[in-house]
Write an enzyme that holds these catalytic residues in place. Structure first.
Site, PDB file in Angstrom:
ATOM      1  N   HIS A  22      -3.731 -32.305  59.574  1.00 32.80           N
ATOM      2  CA  HIS A  22      -3.545 -33.595  60.251  1.00 32.80           C
ATOM      3  C   HIS A  22      -2.084 -34.003  60.429  1.00 32.80           C
ATOM      4  O   HIS A  22      -1.813 -35.057  60.991  1.00 32.80           O
ATOM      5  CB  HIS A  22      -4.321 -34.706  59.543  1.00 32.80           C
TER       6      HIS A  22
HETATM    7  C1  UD1 Z   1      -2.064 -41.207  57.629  1.00 36.08           C
HETATM    8  C2  UD1 Z   1      -0.777 -41.163  56.822  1.00 36.08           C
HETATM    9  C3  UD1 Z   1      -0.596 -39.777  56.236  1.00 36.08           C
HETATM   10  C4  UD1 Z   1      -1.810 -39.369  55.431  1.00 36.08           C
HETATM   11  C5  UD1 Z   1      -3.061 -39.518  56.282  1.00 36.08           C
HETATM   12  C6  UD1 Z   1      -4.274 -39.279  55.404  1.00 36.08           C
HETATM   13  C7  UD1 Z   1       1.081 -42.580  57.566  1.00 36.08           C
HETATM   14  C8  UD1 Z   1       2.390 -42.580  58.229  1.00 36.08           C
HETATM   15  N1  UD1 Z   1       0.392 -41.443  57.655  1.00 36.08           N
HETATM   16  O1  UD1 Z   1      -1.922 -40.298  58.714  1.00 36.08           O
HETATM   17  O2  UD1 Z   1       0.511 -39.771  55.359  1.00 36.08           O
HETATM   18  O3  UD1 Z   1      -1.659 -38.040  55.025  1.00 36.08           O
HETATM   19  O4  UD1 Z   1      -3.147 -40.851  56.800  1.00 36.08           O
HETATM   20  O5  UD1 Z   1      -5.414 -39.018  56.121  1.00 36.08           O
HETATM   21  O6  UD1 Z   1       0.698 -43.573  56.990  1.00 36.08           O
HETATM   22  N2  UD1 Z   1      -7.786 -42.568  63.494  1.00 36.08           N
HETATM   23  C9  UD1 Z   1      -9.106 -42.810  63.774  1.00 36.08           C
HETATM   24  N3  UD1 Z   1      -9.861 -43.427  62.827  1.00 36.08           N
HETATM   25  C10 UD1 Z   1      -9.381 -43.821  61.619  1.00 36.08           C
HETATM   26  C11 UD1 Z   1      -8.032 -43.572  61.339  1.00 36.08           C
HETATM   27  C12 UD1 Z   1      -7.244 -42.942  62.285  1.00 36.08           C
HETATM   28  O7  UD1 Z   1      -9.603 -42.460  64.841  1.00 36.08           O
HETATM   29  O8  UD1 Z   1     -10.140 -44.379  60.814  1.00 36.08           O
HETATM   30  C13 UD1 Z   1      -6.969 -41.850  64.489  1.00 36.08           C
HETATM   31  C14 UD1 Z   1      -6.276 -42.809  65.474  1.00 36.08           C
HETATM   32  O9  UD1 Z   1      -6.235 -42.198  66.732  1.00 36.08           O
HETATM   33  C15 UD1 Z   1      -4.872 -42.881  64.923  1.00 36.08           C
HETATM   34  C16 UD1 Z   1      -4.674 -41.489  64.324  1.00 36.08           C
HETATM   35  O10 UD1 Z   1      -5.952 -41.103  63.836  1.00 36.08           O
HETATM   36  O11 UD1 Z   1      -3.925 -43.188  65.899  1.00 36.08           O
HETATM   37  C17 UD1 Z   1      -3.652 -41.478  63.216  1.00 36.08           C
HETATM   38  O12 UD1 Z   1      -3.960 -42.442  62.193  1.00 36.08           O
HETATM   39  P1  UD1 Z   1      -2.781 -43.009  61.232  1.00 36.08           P
HETATM   40  O13 UD1 Z   1      -3.363 -43.816  60.150  1.00 36.08           O
HETATM   41  O14 UD1 Z   1      -1.710 -43.617  62.062  1.00 36.08           O
HETATM   42  O15 UD1 Z   1      -2.132 -41.701  60.662  1.00 36.08           O
HETATM   43  P2  UD1 Z   1      -2.828 -40.441  59.996  1.00 36.08           P
HETATM   44  O16 UD1 Z   1      -2.541 -39.253  60.827  1.00 36.08           O
HETATM   45  O17 UD1 Z   1      -4.231 -40.771  59.646  1.00 36.08           O
HETATM   46  N1  UDP Z   2     -10.938 -35.401  51.850  1.00 38.62           N
HETATM   47  C1  UDP Z   2     -12.271 -35.744  52.059  1.00 38.62           C
HETATM   48  N2  UDP Z   2     -12.902 -35.334  53.191  1.00 38.62           N
HETATM   49  C2  UDP Z   2     -12.287 -34.574  54.134  1.00 38.62           C
HETATM   50  C3  UDP Z   2     -10.919 -34.210  53.925  1.00 38.62           C
HETATM   51  C4  UDP Z   2     -10.277 -34.660  52.784  1.00 38.62           C
HETATM   52  O1  UDP Z   2     -12.857 -36.407  51.207  1.00 38.62           O
HETATM   53  O2  UDP Z   2     -12.924 -34.214  55.136  1.00 38.62           O
HETATM   54  C5  UDP Z   2     -10.231 -35.900  50.641  1.00 38.62           C
HETATM   55  C6  UDP Z   2      -9.574 -34.856  49.792  1.00 38.62           C
HETATM   56  O3  UDP Z   2     -10.470 -34.314  48.841  1.00 38.62           O
HETATM   57  C7  UDP Z   2      -8.475 -35.653  49.116  1.00 38.62           C
HETATM   58  C8  UDP Z   2      -8.074 -36.649  50.171  1.00 38.62           C
HETATM   59  O4  UDP Z   2      -9.169 -36.718  51.079  1.00 38.62           O
HETATM   60  O5  UDP Z   2      -8.988 -36.350  47.990  1.00 38.62           O
HETATM   61  C9  UDP Z   2      -6.826 -36.172  50.877  1.00 38.62           C
HETATM   62  O6  UDP Z   2      -6.575 -36.974  51.978  1.00 38.62           O
HETATM   63  P1  UDP Z   2      -5.703 -36.498  53.219  1.00 38.62           P
HETATM   64  O7  UDP Z   2      -5.600 -35.022  53.258  1.00 38.62           O
HETATM   65  O8  UDP Z   2      -6.263 -37.192  54.402  1.00 38.62           O
HETATM   66  O9  UDP Z   2      -4.299 -37.195  52.919  1.00 38.62           O
HETATM   67  P2  UDP Z   2      -2.947 -36.690  52.213  1.00 38.62           P
HETATM   68  O10 UDP Z   2      -3.287 -36.289  50.832  1.00 38.62           O
HETATM   69  O11 UDP Z   2      -2.379 -35.599  53.059  1.00 38.62           O
HETATM   70  O12 UDP Z   2      -2.061 -37.881  52.274  1.00 38.62           O
END
Ligand code: UD1
Ligand code: UDP
Length: 370
Positions: A205
């Site tokens: 991601h």
């Molecule tokens: C965010 C965090 C990242 C973390 C990740 C965990 C920041 C800068 N980034 O990244 O560090 O590793 O979460 O998963 O805070 N979206 C949906 N539904 C949701 C959430 C997001 O559709 O419930 C889509 C939207 O198009 C959105 C995109 O995902 O624009 C990115 O979401 P965002 O929370 O901005 O960043 P992540 O890539 O999720």
């Molecule tokens: N995770 C989950 N379902 C998924 C992918 C990840 O429950 O389909 C859990 C994973 O086990 C871990 C957490 O989400 O506990 C990690 O989140 P993510 O990778 O989104 O964020 P990051 O750690 O990179 O910030």
């Protein structure tokens, strides 16, 4: 006040609430950064988190807009409730925004998962980490390298506490429940006797991997190559699912395993328990996640991280993690080795014992009482 907003925050916050129960009242704030059922509600349900006392419902937006909206909506909540301390976890935009609002109101901030540094300034999380640490009164650290980073940045040592890893608290607490899920069976990954067939689990991601077709295409190509030999399961983050759609990459993926039981199969994000079950049974995990590098280390599952740096170096030095940058040839080679049973096994870092939340709340309550 405990502020959470994104999927990994929920996993890290879950052990803090039972650890503090009976000793302090907690006002739980959900910023709404993640909001899909599969990115939010499912985690609250499975992790036994209570309904948030406040949901700021900020949703998705560009970094500045999202962070700004959290600041704007969180400030009146903190003014109204005037907590004795604000706890933020991890490194997402909600983490920095929570710390910033509290800091400006002179409310002491505790940062859980402080001190981690990738030294890659292009990662938005690196900015969130460094600034949150700067504002924080308590810095709760997961690995010794984090203590060293904070020392080098001139942060007073009495604020820094090496306590272990709350994400691993959750892993240890919920693994027995994860084992009871039907995830392996439901995804066609079960062999006779209920054991897992050898398979590979993938999550991606990071914007640097998924937001440009030039970065994503070679990765999907490499996954397709591995998928000729083994089932490769890819529960896609919504950001990634959007990009795969936009770049018209659907033909790379199958809906069901092929006649040899292999293929590259995509699913929506999985629930925490289902994901944990799959992670613990996988022959190898391919990821760019932060938390998954740590979970695989504890589960002794070889992990291949598609990033140029990691803020969690202990997972490489002691655990099962291998950092690959964008070297897809090395990825295919490494995963083949792991499928043949020759992957890294590693050891579990000290203090990743399931009791980090206890140590954190003991320190907090002791300092707040004095
Ligand atoms: C965010 C965090 C990242 C973390 C990740 C965990 C920041 C800068 N980034 O990244 O560090 O590793 O979460 O998963 O805070 N979206 C949906 N539904 C949701 C959430 C997001 O559709 O419930 C889509 C939207 O198009 C959105 C995109 O995902 O624009 C990115 O979401 P965002 O929370 O901005 O960043 P992540 O890539 O999720
Ligand atoms: N995770 C989950 N379902 C998924 C992918 C990840 O429950 O389909 C859990 C994973 O086990 C871990 C957490 O989400 O506990 C990690 O989140 P993510 O990778 O989104 O964020 P990051 O750690 O990179 O910030």
């Amino acid at each position: 006040m405990l502020v959470v907003g994104a999927r990994p925050n929920f996993v890290k916050a879950a052990p803090l609430l039972p650890a503090v129960a009976g000793s302090a009242v907690v006002h739980l704030v959900h910023t709404g950064q993640h909001y899909d059922e599969a990115m939010s509600r499912m985690f609250f349900d499975q992790l036994g988190l209570p309904r948030p006392d406040t949901n700021l419902e900020v949703g998705s937006a560009a970094h500045g807009a999202q962070t700004g909206l959290i600041l704007q909506r969180l400030e009146p909540v903190m003014i109204e409730w005037r907590p004795d301390a604000v706890v933020v976890v991890g490194d997402v935009n909600s983490t920095l925004a929570g710390a910033l609002v509290a800091g400006k109101l002179n409310i002491p901030v505790a940062h859980v998962e402080a001190g981690l540094r990738s030294f890659d300034p292009t990662m938005p999380e690196e900015i969130n980490r460094a600034l949150t640490d700067r504002i924080s009164h308590w810095l709760f650290v997961t690995e010794p390298g984090g203590v060293e980073n904070l020392r080098r940045e001139g942060i007073a040592t009495q604020r820094v506490h090496l306590v272990g890893n709350v994400m691993i608290d959750s892993l240890r607490r919920f693994l027995p429940a994860a084992e009871k899920t039907a995830a392996l069976h439901d995804l066609g990954l079960e062999a006779s006797g209920g054991r897992a067939r050898p398979f590979v689990l993938v999550t991606l991601h990071r914007p640097s991997n998924v937001d440009a077709v030039e970065s994503l295409l070679p990765l999907v190509d490499a996954l397709s190559e591995i998928a000729r030999e083994a089932p490769v399961l890819f529960p896609a983050h919504p950001r990634t699912a959007e990009r795969l759609e936009q770049f018209r990459m659907a033909p790379f993926f199958v809906q069901e395993w092929n006649e040899r039981g292999a293929g590259l199969r995509i699913t929506p994000p999985l629930g925490y328990l289902e994901f944990l079950r799959l992670e613990s049974c996988a022959a190898a995990v391919i990821t760019d996640s932060g938390g998954i590098q740590e979970e695989t280390t504890v589960l002794a599952v070889p992990c291949f991280t598609l990033r140029g740096s990691t803020e969690r170096p202990i997972t490489i030095e002691q655990g099962t993690n291998t950092l690959l940058g964008s070297d897809v040839a090395a990825l295919v080679r490494g995963v083949r080795e792991a499928l043949a049973g020759r992957g890294k096994r590693g050891r579990v870092p000290d203090l990743w014992d399931g009791r980090a939340a206890e140590r954190i709340t003991r320190q907090l309550l002791q300092d707040l009482a004095s």
